[in-house]
Scaffold this motif. Structure first.
Motif, mmCIF file in Angstrom:
data_model
loop_
_atom_site.group_PDB
_atom_site.id
_atom_site.type_symbol
_atom_site.label_atom_id
_atom_site.label_comp_id
_atom_site.label_asym_id
_atom_site.label_seq_id
_atom_site.Cartn_x
_atom_site.Cartn_y
_atom_site.Cartn_z
ATOM 1 N N LEU B 139 -9.705 0.447 19.747
ATOM 2 C CA LEU B 139 -10.380 -0.261 18.664
ATOM 3 C C LEU B 139 -11.186 0.700 17.802
ATOM 4 O O LEU B 139 -11.113 0.681 16.563
ATOM 5 C CB LEU B 139 -11.283 -1.342 19.259
ATOM 6 N N VAL B 140 -11.953 1.560 18.468
ATOM 7 C CA VAL B 140 -12.806 2.493 17.722
ATOM 8 C C VAL B 140 -11.963 3.392 16.828
ATOM 9 O O VAL B 140 -12.226 3.534 15.634
ATOM 10 C CB VAL B 140 -13.649 3.333 18.703
ATOM 11 N N GLU B 143 -10.407 1.700 13.850
ATOM 12 C CA GLU B 143 -11.298 1.554 12.701
ATOM 13 C C GLU B 143 -11.565 2.882 12.006
ATOM 14 O O GLU B 143 -11.687 2.941 10.789
ATOM 15 C CB GLU B 143 -12.622 0.921 13.146
ATOM 16 N N ILE B 144 -11.653 3.947 12.800
ATOM 17 C CA ILE B 144 -11.923 5.239 12.152
ATOM 18 C C ILE B 144 -10.722 5.660 11.299
ATOM 19 O O ILE B 144 -10.898 6.143 10.179
ATOM 20 C CB ILE B 144 -12.243 6.331 13.191
ATOM 21 N N LEU B 147 -11.033 3.927 8.128
ATOM 22 C CA LEU B 147 -12.004 4.530 7.202
ATOM 23 C C LEU B 147 -11.436 5.795 6.558
ATOM 24 O O LEU B 147 -11.602 6.019 5.361
ATOM 25 C CB LEU B 147 -13.287 4.882 7.953
ATOM 26 N N TRP B 150 -8.951 4.902 4.015
ATOM 27 C CA TRP B 150 -9.627 4.321 2.846
ATOM 28 C C TRP B 150 -10.149 5.421 1.924
ATOM 29 O O TRP B 150 -9.923 5.410 0.719
ATOM 30 C CB TRP B 150 -10.763 3.437 3.334
ATOM 31 N N GLY B 154 -8.477 6.453 -1.790
ATOM 32 C CA GLY B 154 -9.327 6.432 -2.981
ATOM 33 C C GLY B 154 -9.724 7.817 -3.438
ATOM 34 O O GLY B 154 -10.684 7.964 -4.187
ATOM 35 N N LEU B 166 -9.571 -0.166 -1.318
ATOM 36 C CA LEU B 166 -10.253 -1.353 -0.812
ATOM 37 C C LEU B 166 -9.289 -2.307 -0.123
ATOM 38 O O LEU B 166 -9.579 -2.824 0.954
ATOM 39 C CB LEU B 166 -10.907 -2.092 -1.973
ATOM 40 N N ILE B 169 -8.460 -0.986 3.342
ATOM 41 C CA ILE B 169 -9.435 -1.113 4.423
ATOM 42 C C ILE B 169 -9.722 -2.566 4.732
ATOM 43 O O ILE B 169 -9.893 -2.943 5.890
ATOM 44 C CB ILE B 169 -10.725 -0.327 4.129
ATOM 45 N N ILE B 170 -9.756 -3.405 3.706
ATOM 46 C CA ILE B 170 -10.129 -4.793 3.977
ATOM 47 C C ILE B 170 -9.046 -5.492 4.790
ATOM 48 O O ILE B 170 -9.323 -6.150 5.789
ATOM 49 C CB ILE B 170 -10.426 -5.526 2.662
ATOM 50 N N HIS B 173 -9.032 -4.045 8.254
ATOM 51 C CA HIS B 173 -10.224 -4.448 9.011
ATOM 52 C C HIS B 173 -10.110 -5.910 9.467
ATOM 53 O O HIS B 173 -10.477 -6.240 10.587
ATOM 54 C CB HIS B 173 -11.480 -4.254 8.173
#
Lengths: 215, 479, 495
Positions: B139-140, B143-144, B147, B150, B154, B166, B169-170, B173
């Protein structure tokens, strides 16, 4: 039993004075009303001290006399001098507010009716009055838009809780009472300072116009 | 061996942490060095593991008796990690040639240290994910990586790329919430974060847990209905796209699915059914979306979506007890990485040298830019599954396994037949573009192309070789 | 210094009070800075010593038990000491900048430091008081101590913010006073000992015998009262005004530490209520208030334009998460809530301080006007990004850990729907904050803005706070774990 009836009668007087504080439109007059009301509060303390043999309450009445009858009204009046006596706007009609005030007193009696702790039974009326007083203060803050009137509302609120404290916790250590009173005086002091700055910034104390911060 | 694993997790992170403090001139060299070290760790681990071939798990972070993170070293993680650090290193090398002011599509004058910092963090956290023995670790790092992608998508900072980033990541997430729930649920049911704790759940518990995992995996691997971020993400610098598609980000989802299926013992068949059906639906969708694309990178994005569906199909079929399907899925993760990495880097090389990514403007690449043209051919062949390129072997394994299972499960049979049709269809379509772009006399833009930097040529050559040999590496380990 | 025993409980409030009085009297800015720095350093040191003592099993009591220290106190003091130090350090650079740009007068600098320490004093007092009335008085005093910090700038808006702050918090705390009185008279009718009935340690012991009806009412009053101060919905409305109007380091202290002082007061009563009226009542209340708070704050974070107001609403949101943690209950829930207080303090301090630097650089707090921060002030921009990512609840940073624990605790308590709502709200917050980063950090900066950090002196605390933030995200040090476990058993009555 005579003692309790004196206390209860004084308590009713307290409600009347506080309604006058809320109802008076002239702020200067309201401040004087508050002073008178605090005097009633002090006499309640005194009679409680006498009839219930609660020695600590003698000290309480002295401190309350100094702070509430003189100091707090003085602070308010001094502020009034700088900002000028103000006519306040209100959101509710007089009849409606009286009706609501009565409702609150009734509510307070209902709440107190549900308490069962033995020690409190003798002074139920006074207790109900103290809670009603608290609610009236809250009511005053919510419906009156003048900052100084809101300070007065806070003072009423504070008087209400002070009375509750005296009725239920008069035997508490003095430090406690001193701590609470100091806080109250400082709160009023700081509020008046800020109210003056509000007046300096906005030219009025009507909180409806203080709306730079929204959302 | 644990040290090698930690090396490939931490070395790129160290490199990434250093990058912002280095002067722009040395940052490229230092980053290549650190990513090469990580690659070396991955390679050494591969060699060391080949010697004895026994998987094991080592706990690393234990607080109050609960294990929060550990590394699992087995065939799956060693192979995938090798691919992650290898391509990571290649991308870092390639970027040294790509991220400069000479780039004709998108001259880059600043932000290089930031790029390398994020890129290496990306490599390290991918490794961390691959080795994680706990759901919390998955999980960690899930998410990294989100990020990292993301901030890399960008990277150019203009309105459109910010918006695309955006989306990425959205959506991912939101998908991750599935993994949050699964992790919390497994922890509450078993008192452990370990992935293998999935095996202790009841039948219903497993279904719940795997639904969460599937949602997370779909989001990250851009499967329907959470696919829409991937085509948008094409605004990223091309080396980033290559890494996103080949080795990381989209592979996170399918890897998590594979890892959990592997550790959970028997998995309820309904999960296999859901997974397989959604995979084929996505596959068909991806295929249909080929037709309107003119931007080369967008075409590749839909191709990635379809190829990932193969992997999902394979892993889902392994739920029916087919070892071949699982191996086929793993092999496809591995093979596709090199093929798709190559394809993107070819697209990047074309953009760098000609300044365009429009398919219809490119003709005669082989003539003017031989290495790029060869890369194009190899990548297209590998993606569409033409022997002797690597894609053929893994696709063949998957389809073979599908027919075997299909004998008893009509649903799977239907799905596999659809897969075969898609495979042929995409073969025709991509070869059509290949014929147009690579062969013939150079069009104007191609004729006026500048020569690609040496770093780009080197990386393309390595990858062309890998599309030819990576399947043998896989066979060596899976046999 | 070593082995102060109980004297430390005198020294802790004495140091900031003394520093405050000293600072008020000083005219020279240089001297005031030195005094200030000495004050925050000593306070940080003392709080660390206290933490060590408490970890060593000591339970100091002074003045007939009026003041004391247990694990809860230690956690709160740790926040006051360490975060107070870092924000204090940041203040020096911040105030110098304000002075240089004519935002404040030289004389007011020493007032600022004076009020800063007065504020610290009131917070320390609330942390170490065992007497519930003094606890109340101390929390009320924090309002008064910090009111001038909120209204420090002589803007119209700061006067308005300060007015709302003092008025609403005073009203709220009047409710808390009622709760305190009710608790006291309840206890007094049992033990007939005025002194004991005021002591929290005694109250917890006799909690199972208190009148449950009255304790319920008391808890409601306490929750409204201290909840106002902590920023729980619907009494949170003052918070964004006050936190956005204060000078940034003061905002950091308000959000980072002050909210926790009120929150810890709620925890104290929560511990009593758990035993007096059972789990159901206090937990349900906290869960409802917590979730509502998170939901409303999430919405406001999304729609705000002012970056400091966004941060303030984010503080409201995190208080909501902490309340939800308590509402979920159990060892896990309480642990999560306590850990979250620490994590949020560190992160929000970092964020408000970086917001301070951003405001200094851009001269505005409007998120629509701040662009391209990554190019103009890269270091601050990085810290701001990291901080926002953290409060959004993303790994590898510390807030993720406690948020995940909270979620798990809510799931464990069997509240599936609340958990799903919580997740949804957190996603909204995540989106809002990520949006904020991509708008302000990326993009191209205004052309007339010179590049370069504002003030190098302000960057050191950033680094330290960042290390805390990242470190706690990866590992929970054994002493801290022990402290938290101890605090959990204080709350749940394990000892």
């Amino acid at each position: 039993m005579a003692g309790t009836s004196v206390v209860n009668a004084l308590a009713v007087l307290l409600i009347l004075t506080s309604m006058m504080v809320v109802g008076t439109k002239k702020l200067r007059l309201a401040a004087y009303m508050y002073s008178i009301q605090s005097l009633v509060l002090v006499s309640i303390f005194l009679s409680l001290a006498i009839f219930m043999r609660a020695e600590p309450l003698y000290i309480w009445s002295v401190t309350a006399l100094i702070t509430k009858t003189f100091l707090v009204p003085y602070l308010l009046l001094r502020t009034l001098k700088t900002v000028g006596d103000q006519e306040e706007g209100m959101t509710l009609k007089t009849t409606a507010s009286i009706f609501l005030a009565v409702l609150m007193v009734a509510l307070a009696f209902v709440v107190v009716g549900s308490f069962h702790t033995y020690a409190l039974l003798k002074i139920k009326v006074a207790l109900a009055v103290s809670i009603a007083h608290f609610l009236l203060g809250l009511f005053c803050i919510l419906t009156r838009k003048n900052a100084l009137k809101q300070i007065l509302g806070y003072c009423l609120l504070e008087n209400g809780s002070h009375l509750t404290l005296a009725l239920t916790a008069y035997n508490a250590p003095e430090t406690v009472e001193i701590g609470i009173l100091t806080d109250a005086v400082f709160a009023v002091l700081i509020m008046t300072v800020i109210a003056r700055r509000l007046f300096k910034g906005f030219g009025t104390l009507d909180t409806d116009t203080h709306t730079l911060l929204k959302g | 061996m644990v040290w090698y694993a930690l090396g490939s997790i931490l070395l790129p992170m160290v490199g990434g942490a250093l990058a912002p403090f280095l002067p722009e001139r040395s940052v490229k060299k230092v980053s290549q060095f650190f990513s090469f070290l990580a690659f070396l760790c991955g390679l050494l681990l591969l060699v060391a593991f080949a010697a004895n071939r026994t998987g094991f798990t080592q706990n690393l972070l234990t607080i109050s008796g609960i294990n929060f993170y550990g590394v699992t070293i087995d065939t799956l993680s060693v192979l995938v990690n090798f691919m992650v650090v290898f391509i990571g290193w290649l991308i870092c090398t390639y970027s040294a040639g790509y991220m400069n002011a000479g780039n004709r599509e998108h001259p880059i004058t600043e932000g290089v240290p930031r790029f390398y910092a994020l890129m290496q963090l990306f490599i390290g956290s991918m490794s961390g994910l691959v080795f994680s023995s706990t759901l919390l670790g998955l999980l960690v790092f899930f998410e990294i990586t989100g990020l990292c992608s993301w901030s890399l998508i960008g990277f150019y900072g203009d309105q459109q790329s910010r918006k695309s980033a955006l989306w990425a990541i959205i959506l991912t997430h939101c998908a991750a919430l599935g993994l949050y729930l699964t992790t919390a649920y497994v922890f509450l049911s078993t008192g452990s974060f370990s992935v293998s704790a999935l095996g202790q759940l009841t039948e219903t518990g497993k279904i719940l847990a795997f639904v969460g995992i599937l949602i997370a995996s779909w989001g990250k691997s851009a499967q329907l209905p959470l696919h829409s971020w991937l085509p948008r993400a094409m605004v990223a610098p091309t080396p980033v796209s290559a890494y996103l598609h080949a080795a990381s980000m989209v592979k996170v989802g399918v890897y998590i699915f594979a890892r959990t299926v592997l550790e959970a013992g028997t998995v309820p068949q309904v999960i296999g059914e859901i997974g397989a059906v959604m995979a084929v639906v996505t596959m068909v969708y991806g295929f249909v979306m080929y037709f309107p694309q003119d931007d080369m990178k967008r075409l590749l994005a839909y191709s990635t979506i379809a190829q990932l569906s193969y992997m999902f199909l394979a892993i889902s079929m392994s739920v029916y007890g087919s070892k071949l399907a699982f191996n086929g899925g793993v092999a496809h993760i591995f093979n596709h990485a090199f093929a798709k990495g190559l394809f993107f880097l070819v697209a990047g090389a074309l953009a760098y040298t000609t300044g365009t990514r429009r398919l219809s403007m490119l003709r005669g690449i082989l003539n003017k830019l031989p290495v790029v043209g060869l890369g194009y051919i190899a990548a297209a062949m590998a993606i569409t599954g033409v022997p002797p390129f690597n894609g053929f072997f893994s696709k063949f394994m998957i389809i073979l396994a599908g027919f075997e299972i299909g004998r008893y499960h009509p649903l799977i049979l239907v799905l596999v037949i659809v897969t075969v049709i898609e495979s042929v269809g995409s073969f025709i379509w991509i070869l059509k573009w290949m014929g147009t772009n690579v062969l013939g006399t150079p069009s104007d833009v191609v004729a006026s192309a500048v020569a690609p930097p040496l770093a780009i040529k080197f990386v393309l050559t390595v990858l062309i070789l890998m599309t030819l040999i990576s399947q043998y590496l896989v066979f060596l380990f899976l046999s | 210094m070593i082995g102060m025993g109980e004297n430390i409980l005198y020294a802790l409030p004495a140091v900031p009070l003394g520093t405050a009085l000293l600072a008020f009297g000083i005219r020279s800015r240089r001297v005031a800075e030195v005094v200030h720095l000495a004050g925050i350093s000593i306070l940080a040191l003392l709080s660390l010593i206290l933490v060590r003592d408490v970890l060593g099993g000591q339970r100091p009591f002074v003045l007939d038990g009026m003041f004391f220290a247990d694990e809860l106190t230690a956690i709160l003091l740790l926040l006051i000491g360490v975060v107070g130090f870092l924000n204090g350090f940041y203040s020096i650079g911040y105030m110098r900048h304000d002075l240089a740009h004519g935002e404040v007068k030289e004389r007011n600098i020493s007032f600022y430091y004076g009020f800063y320490h007065l504020f610290l004093f009131t917070m320390v007092l609330s942390a170490i008081s065992n007497n519930v009335a003094i606890l109340w008085a101390a929390v009320e005093a924090t309002t008064l101590g910090s009111a001038f910090l909120v209204g420090f700038y002589h803007h119209k808006t700061s006067a308005e913010g300060a007015w709302k702050y003092v008025l609403l918090c005073s009203i709220g705390l009047a409710f808390a006073l009622y709760g305190t009185i009710l608790t006291y008279s309840n206890a007094f009718s049992m033990v007939q000992d005025a002194h004991k009935a005021m002591l929290w340690t005694e109250l917890v012991n006799m909690a199972p015998h208190l009148d449950p009806q009255m304790m319920k009412l008391a808890f409601v009053f306490i929750l409204i009262g201290f909840g106002t101060k902590a920023g729980l919905f619907p009494m949170h409305t003052w918070l964004p005004d006050a936190h956005s109007e204060a000078p940034s380091p003061a905002s950091a202290l308000l959000s980072g530490v002050l909210l926790k002082c009120a929150f810890f007061a709620i925890i104290r009563y929560y511990a009593i209520a758990l035993q007096a009226v059972g789990k159901g009542f206090p937990q349900t209340l906290l869960l409802i208030f917590g979730l509502l708070t998170v939901g409303v704050a999430a919405f406001f974070i999304l729609v705000q334009n002012d970056i400091k107001r966004k941060l303030a609403y984010s503080s409201v949101e995190h208080i909501g998460i902490m309340a939800t943690g308590l509402g979920a209950g159990g060892a896990l829930g309480v642990f999560a809530a306590l850990l979250h207080t620490i994590n949020h303090s560190v992160t929000k301090s970092l964020l408000f301080c970086t917001a301070g630097n951003i405001t200094m650089k851009y001269g505005t707090r409007d998120a629509q006007k701040i662009r391209g921060m990554g190019k103009v002030i890269p270091f601050t921009a990085f810290m701001f990004t990291a901080g926002l990512v953290t409060v959004a609840g993303s790994p590898p940073f510390n807030v993720f850990v406690s948020e995940f624990m909270t979620l798990t605790a809510v799931l464990r308590s069997g509240h599936v729907w609340p958990m799903i709502f919580l997740l949804l709200f957190l996603v909204i917050v995540f989106v809002a904050l990520i949006l904020l980063i991509s708008e302000t950090v990326l993009g191209s900066p205004p052309e007339d803005l010179p590049r370069g950090e504002v003030n190098w002196l302000t960057l050191l605390p950033f680094g330290i706070l960042f290390l805390f933030m990242a470190g706690l995200g990866i590992y929970l040090p054994a002493p801290l774990n022990q402290l938290l476990q101890g605090a959990v058993s204080v709350v749940l009555g394990g000892k």
